[in-house]
Design an enzyme around this catalytic site. Structure first.
Site, PDB file in Angstrom:
ATOM      1  N   HIS A  22      40.129  39.640  33.760  1.00  0.00           N
ATOM      2  CA  HIS A  22      39.117  39.614  32.712  1.00  0.00           C
ATOM      3  C   HIS A  22      38.671  38.185  32.396  1.00  0.00           C
ATOM      4  O   HIS A  22      37.479  37.923  32.194  1.00  0.00           O
ATOM      5  CB  HIS A  22      39.674  40.285  31.454  1.00  0.00           C
ATOM      6  CG  HIS A  22      38.624  40.663  30.461  1.00  0.00           C
ATOM      7  ND1 HIS A  22      37.638  41.578  30.745  1.00  0.00           N
ATOM      8  CD2 HIS A  22      38.371  40.226  29.210  1.00  0.00           C
ATOM      9  CE1 HIS A  22      36.847  41.708  29.692  1.00  0.00           C
ATOM     10  NE2 HIS A  22      37.273  40.890  28.754  1.00  0.00           N
ATOM     11  N   GLU A  25      34.302  54.188  40.008  1.00  0.00           N
ATOM     12  CA  GLU A  25      35.397  53.236  40.172  1.00  0.00           C
ATOM     13  C   GLU A  25      36.614  53.873  40.838  1.00  0.00           C
ATOM     14  O   GLU A  25      37.414  53.175  41.465  1.00  0.00           O
ATOM     15  CB  GLU A  25      35.833  52.689  38.810  1.00  0.00           C
ATOM     16  CG  GLU A  25      34.728  52.007  38.026  1.00  0.00           C
ATOM     17  CD  GLU A  25      35.142  51.735  36.600  1.00  0.00           C
ATOM     18  OE1 GLU A  25      35.540  50.600  36.298  1.00  0.00           O
ATOM     19  OE2 GLU A  25      35.071  52.672  35.778  1.00  0.00           O
ATOM     20  N   ASP A  70      36.948  47.476  40.540  1.00  0.00           N
ATOM     21  CA  ASP A  70      38.012  48.475  40.434  1.00  0.00           C
ATOM     22  C   ASP A  70      38.034  49.406  41.636  1.00  0.00           C
ATOM     23  O   ASP A  70      39.099  49.810  42.093  1.00  0.00           O
ATOM     24  CB  ASP A  70      37.848  49.297  39.144  1.00  0.00           C
ATOM     25  CG  ASP A  70      38.629  48.690  37.978  1.00  0.00           C
ATOM     26  OD1 ASP A  70      39.614  47.984  38.247  1.00  0.00           O
ATOM     27  OD2 ASP A  70      38.249  48.920  36.823  1.00  0.00           O
ATOM     28  N   CYS A  96      27.626  47.021  39.738  1.00  0.00           N
ATOM     29  CA  CYS A  96      27.838  45.947  38.768  1.00  0.00           C
ATOM     30  C   CYS A  96      29.141  45.209  39.013  1.00  0.00           C
ATOM     31  O   CYS A  96      29.709  44.612  38.103  1.00  0.00           O
ATOM     32  CB  CYS A  96      27.801  46.485  37.335  1.00  0.00           C
ATOM     33  SG  CYS A  96      28.933  47.850  37.030  1.00  0.00           S
TER      34      CYS A  96
END
Length: 769
Positions: A364, A605, A629, A676
């Site tokens: 992240h 994902e 992911d 994305c």
């Protein structure tokens, strides 16, 4: 043997430098195996020779003076074969190499095992015995292999600590010390290291000298006095509740704080020029090491008391530390684990680079770094963090490398890269208002991934056509409670207004995995396969309903909202989510808000969803692949684990095949599909995705101009031929090389990082270790 091994590891972990660590290894292993000789040979990267670094049993004068070529002698044979060599009569072996200065002619039995860390040969651990009749048995061989495996990371870390201080294995001065991790955010930064560490954690306290010994002494004495008073206060409060023998523990603590005990030793080290926190760390760790290796159980337990006392003193020393921390104009932030809060502490405009021991390119914080345009290197597991404070550092976010103590030549090389990057982006500003369209008329929408309001100006200036992924968890992460509906509404309204009338795709709350909320902890052994994304919010509809209500109200009068559902793994989750969204839509309309029903899409994902694209597309308005992911789950690689980072590859054939299938199946039922993940922000990846038929590519703002420039200067026909070619290949590294070569041949070499060989050649020329 297990107890012995544990004691050896604990002692070596507490060693202050490489030579002390190696000395502990050879003496403890020699005693444990009751053998006459134990030696450690380390491979010197600069000379590619094995150097005798420590021995117990051979002549000490030979340490540092005896060396063997990479494949020379029995030591070289162990290294070349990367497996143990066990000989009863070593001198009779054809590869035996005799060094008279060691005195080893007396010893005939030989057992050598390789020391390997993360596929890198560090050296060879050897034991020898005089009696020719003795052959080391399988148990002894297994023990030595276990010792080697356990200590490899410690040796690697100690080796790095020596290197960062400017010394090679041979004691020669070094420059251009290179540590390899994984790229977190592209770019190059040259600046000064500032180490930020967790409070009251002795292990991560940096090594720093002090010019003001009296001030450090005063700080430490004040900390000791405060802790002494704290302990006396607690003892007095509990005196009526505890038996005398239990109260005696407080007396033990107070005795440790006597002037002739721990504080006296810390003061001595401060007088030697070490700052108070570093001196405390050294003394406490020395105490712990001595206690933990004792056979007496009661005395071993005293190590716990020492550690607790050390933390108490450190906590007092660190009070107000954050306020006095200085950030140079060009700060490279270094930490065991960078957090968003740490980023916020650096004055605006001062942060130029990030270095994090933990994490990977898709953690992240790395995603936030890319959004901020800050070059970042992650996953530097062997780096001596506490040695980097105040050092000049070069962060290579393209190759995932960190250079310390750079030479003038290396600094000039990277400064030229920085200048070229700045010039390139200035040249691309003219593309801001031009469409992203191939030379043969194929149009692709370029969107941005964002979660911060500060991204808006950069995104708009780079020509973003909307937001492909707004991470709504960011407003949740910066608070110490769930944000109210009104607070969320204000956050969402800012984003919607900034990009209106272009679409803003808001992902519903996606926590779990590597995104935690302090006020809503999720403790799981395998969080990435656990309770995260839509699974959490459907189990807590009160969170989901409030969030959707805030989104819908924020969109009034703009009507550019799109809602995206994360971590979908089956049809029922989509249907349940749609039911709740429609329910909120009608309730908000009844309250008098003039809104339109937003488009709703799902994130692809989970690998299982790849085979249900048509069924999902029939129920929603669009699909968007979260390639980070999806890659993680397809390849079974934890994207935050630097130990397996090299296995995570967006160009893996399985990943590309899955992406092709998703695009084909979505279009077969007439639904648009975007992506994305970070692959979209890579110029080569963007070309392949465009060829697959993806309608929109969403990326961090810094990548957008390069991607637009490449797509505007190629035809879709050319891109589709490239895609067909790489889909026939079976290696992700070969695929990436082929794509890069195609871009270079097409005139886009300036968008790609200079080949690693260029840096390697320069480093070799400069004497890189």
């Amino acid at each position: 043997m297990l107890s012995t091994l544990r004691n050896i590891v604990q002692e070596v972990n507490a060693a202050r430098d490489l030579h002390e660590a190696l000395g502990i290894i050879v003496s403890r292993v020699q005693a444990a195996m009751a053998t006459e000789v134990c030696s450690v040979y380390l491979l010197d990267p600069s000379s590619n020779r094995y150097i005798l670094m420590a021995t117990e049993g051979l002549y000490q004068e030979s340490v540092g003076n005896v060396s063997l070529g990479y494949s020379e002698g029995l030591v070289g044979l162990v290294g070349a074969r990367e497996e143990p060599i066990n000989l009863e009569d070593a001198p009779s072996h054809p590869r035996y190499r005799y060094f008279p200065e060691t005195g080893e002619e007396r010893f005939r039995s030989f057992l050598g095992v390789p020391i390997i860390h993360r596929r890198r040969m560090l050296g060879v651990l050897v034991v020898q015995q005089r009696e020719s009749s003795r052959c080391f048995d399988e148990g002894e061989e297994a023990f030595l292999v276990t010792v080697s495996a356990q200590l490899a990371s410690v040796i690697a870390h100690s080796e790095a600590t020596g290197a960062i201080s400017g010394l090679s294995l041979t004691g020669e001065a070094t420059k251009d010390i290179c540590f390899s991790g994984v790229p977190g955010a592209q770019g190059v930064a040259i600046g000064t290291g500032v180490v930020v560490y967790s409070t009251a954690d002795l292990d991560v306290v940096p090594e720093k000298p002090t010019d003001d010994i009296e001030q450090e002494l005063a700080l430490f004495r004040a900390a000791v006095q405060t802790v002494r008073e704290d302990i006396q206060r607690v003892a007095k409060r509990l005196s009526s509740q505890l038996r005398p023998e239990e109260l005696a523990l407080f007396d033990v603590y107070l005795s440790m704080l006597g002037d002739q005990a721990l504080p006296g030793e810390v003061a001595t080290r401060i007088h030697e020029g070490i700052w108070a926190q570093g001196a405390l760390k050294q003394v406490v760790q020395q105490y712990i090491r001595h206690f933990e290796v004792m056979d007496d159980h009661y005395l071993r337990e005293r190590a716990v008391d020492i550690r607790d006392l050390g933390r108490r003193l450190l906590s007092r020393l660190q009070e107000g530390e954050e306020k006095t921390l200085e950030y140079p104009e060009r700060t490279v932030l270094v930490s065991e684990e960078i957090t968003p809060a740490m980023l916020g502490e650096v004055p605006k405009g001062h942060l130029v680079g990030l270095v994090s021991v933990k994490g990977s390119s898709n953690s992240h914080v790395a995603i936030l770094a890319r959004a901020m345009g800050v070059p970042t290197v992650m996953g530097l597991v062997d780096i001596p963090v506490n040695q980097l404070d105040g050092k000049e550092l070069i962060v290579d976010g393209f190759e995932g490398q960190l250079f310390a103590s750079p030479s003038p030549d290396l600094r000039a090389f990277y400064q030229e890269i920085c200048d070229e990057e700045d010039e390139l982006f200035r040249g691309l500003e003219a593309l801001r208002d031009k469409p992203c369209e191939t030379t043969d008329g194929h149009r692709v929408a370029l969107l941005v991934n964002t979660g911060l309001m500060t991204d808006v100006a950069r995104s708009l200036s780079h020509g973003a056509e909307g937001i492909g992924l707004y991470r709504t968890e960011v407003p949740f992460m910066i608070k110490d409670r769930f944000p109210s509906e009104q607070e969320q509404r204000e956050y969402y309204r800012e984003q919607l207004e900034a990009f209106a009338p272009n679409p803003v795709t808001m992902r519903t709350l996606d926590i779990g995995g590597d995104k935690a909320l302090t006020y809503f902890p999720i403790q799981e052994e395998n969080p990435f396969l656990g309770w995260r994304g839509i699974r959490v919010t459907l189990d807590h509809p009160e969170i989901f309903l409030v969030q959707v209500r805030a989104m819908l109200k924020a969109s009034e009068g703009l009507n550019n909202l799109q809602i995206m559902l994360p971590m979908i793994s089956n049809i029922s989750e989509v249907e349940e989510s749609l039911h709740l969204i429609y329910r909120v839509y009608h309730e908000v309309r009844e309250e008098g808000y003039q809104i339109h029903m937003p488009k709703v899409g799902v994130m692809v994902e989970v690998p299982g969803v790849v085979y249900q694209i048509r069924e999902l597309a029939e129920r929603v308005d669009f699909l968007s692949v979260g390639s980070n992911d999806l890659t993680q789950y397809l390849l079974a690689v934890d994207r935050n684990n630097p130990r397996v980072a090299q296995l995570y590859h967006s160009y893996h054939p399985a990943v590309l095949q899955a992406l092709v299938r998703v695009a084909q199946d979505a279009h077969s039922v007439g639904k648009p599909v975007g992506i994305c993940g970070e692959l979209a922000g890579d110029p080569g990846g963007a070309v392949l995705l465009m060829a697959m038929g993806y309608d929109s590519l969403s990326m961090n703002a810094a990548s957008l101009p390069k991607v637009k420039s490449v797509i505007r200067n190629v035809s879709r026909e050319w891109a589709m031929q490239l895609l067909d070619d790489v889909l026939l290949l079976d290696s992700p590294h070969v695929i990436k090389s082929c794509v890069d070569l195609a871009l270079r041949n097409a005139g886009f070499g300036r968008y790609l990082r200079p080949a690693r060989s260029s840096t390697a050649a320069l480093a070799e020329q400069s004497g890189n270790s």
